[in-house]
Design a protein around this motif. Structure first.
Motif, PDB file in Angstrom:
ATOM      1  N   ILE A   1       3.322   0.953  -4.016  1.00  0.00           N
ATOM      2  CA  ILE A   1       2.522   0.558  -5.173  1.00  0.00           C
ATOM      3  C   ILE A   1       3.058   1.181  -6.453  1.00  0.00           C
ATOM      4  O   ILE A   1       3.177   0.511  -7.470  1.00  0.00           O
ATOM      5  CB  ILE A   1       1.042   0.941  -4.976  1.00  0.00           C
ATOM      6  N   ARG A   2       3.377   2.454  -6.419  1.00  0.00           N
ATOM      7  CA  ARG A   2       3.878   3.116  -7.634  1.00  0.00           C
ATOM      8  C   ARG A   2       5.119   2.411  -8.162  1.00  0.00           C
ATOM      9  O   ARG A   2       5.270   2.214  -9.356  1.00  0.00           O
ATOM     10  CB  ARG A   2       4.168   4.588  -7.345  1.00  0.00           C
TER      11      ARG A   2
ATOM     12  N   GLY B   1      -7.464  -0.573  -6.854  1.00  0.00           N
ATOM     13  CA  GLY B   1      -7.601   0.601  -5.999  1.00  0.00           C
ATOM     14  C   GLY B   1      -6.244   1.052  -5.507  1.00  0.00           C
ATOM     15  O   GLY B   1      -5.307   1.202  -6.286  1.00  0.00           O
ATOM     16  N   ASP B   2      -6.113   1.202  -4.204  1.00  0.00           N
ATOM     17  CA  ASP B   2      -4.849   1.670  -3.630  1.00  0.00           C
ATOM     18  C   ASP B   2      -4.051   0.555  -2.967  1.00  0.00           C
ATOM     19  O   ASP B   2      -3.230   0.791  -2.086  1.00  0.00           O
ATOM     20  CB  ASP B   2      -5.107   2.811  -2.642  1.00  0.00           C
ATOM     21  N   VAL B   3      -4.287  -0.689  -3.408  1.00  0.00           N
ATOM     22  CA  VAL B   3      -3.571  -1.854  -2.863  1.00  0.00           C
ATOM     23  C   VAL B   3      -3.052  -2.699  -4.025  1.00  0.00           C
ATOM     24  O   VAL B   3      -3.695  -2.822  -5.057  1.00  0.00           O
ATOM     25  CB  VAL B   3      -4.497  -2.712  -1.969  1.00  0.00           C
TER      26      VAL B   3
ATOM     27  N   LEU C   1      -3.012  -4.781  -9.294  1.00  0.00           N
ATOM     28  CA  LEU C   1      -3.344  -3.518  -8.640  1.00  0.00           C
ATOM     29  C   LEU C   1      -4.857  -3.391  -8.628  1.00  0.00           C
ATOM     30  O   LEU C   1      -5.513  -3.607  -9.653  1.00  0.00           O
ATOM     31  CB  LEU C   1      -2.737  -2.341  -9.411  1.00  0.00           C
TER      32      LEU C   1
ATOM     33  N   ALA D   1       0.864  -1.177   0.000  1.00  0.00           N
ATOM     34  CA  ALA D   1       0.000   0.000   0.000  1.00  0.00           C
ATOM     35  C   ALA D   1       0.900   1.226   0.000  1.00  0.00           C
ATOM     36  O   ALA D   1       2.100   1.128   0.210  1.00  0.00           O
ATOM     37  CB  ALA D   1      -0.908  -0.007   1.228  1.00  0.00           C
ATOM     38  N   SER D   2       0.327   2.358  -0.273  1.00  0.00           N
ATOM     39  CA  SER D   2       1.039   3.636  -0.224  1.00  0.00           C
ATOM     40  C   SER D   2       2.016   3.762  -1.384  1.00  0.00           C
ATOM     41  O   SER D   2       1.745   3.301  -2.479  1.00  0.00           O
ATOM     42  CB  SER D   2       1.725   3.791   1.132  1.00  0.00           C
ATOM     43  N   ASP D   3       3.170   4.368  -1.150  1.00  0.00           N
ATOM     44  CA  ASP D   3       4.125   4.666  -2.217  1.00  0.00           C
ATOM     45  C   ASP D   3       4.760   3.427  -2.848  1.00  0.00           C
ATOM     46  O   ASP D   3       5.254   3.487  -3.969  1.00  0.00           O
ATOM     47  CB  ASP D   3       5.240   5.581  -1.700  1.00  0.00           C
TER      48      ASP D   3
END
Length: 112
Positions: A48-49, A81-83, A79, A44-46
């Protein structure tokens, strides 16, 4: 690991937040004892990018799983959403590792 093969309990690999975000991992060993395993990484968070950028660059897109999914060698990354979740399959007995990874990723994406 053939689809449907029994695995032991999850063995934690990573359980701490990193400076750039959260990353956790566990490994499931085949109950048969043949050294086959499935490792699951969630981010999660950065983080992921970074994962998405690496997988877009080196993996093959797999449509229809999560928001984005990429297959590369013995690993699939999804990927939603945000996870993000990355699944690594280690086994010499799986006749079609890519199909097994897609199946595992579909289940994982549905749980995110």
């Amino acid at each position: 690991m053939p689809s449907g093969e029994a695995v032991g309990p999850a063995r934690p690999l990573l359980e701490r937040p990193l400076p750039v975000g959260e990353l956790r991992a566990c490994q499931y060993l085949a109950a048969s004892g043949d050294h086959a395993s499935v490792s699951v990484f969630t981010a999660a968070s950065d983080v992921i990018r970074m994962l998405v950028r690496v997988n877009r660059s080196f993996g093959s897109a797999v449509p229809g799983i999560g928001d984005e999914a990429y297959l590369r060698n013995d690993t699939i990354a999804v990927l939603r959403g945000d996870v993000a979740v990355s699944i690594r399959l280690r086994s010499r007995k799986v006749p079609d590792p890519a199909a097994t990874l897609r199946e595992l990723a579909t289940v994982a994406a549905g749980r995110l």
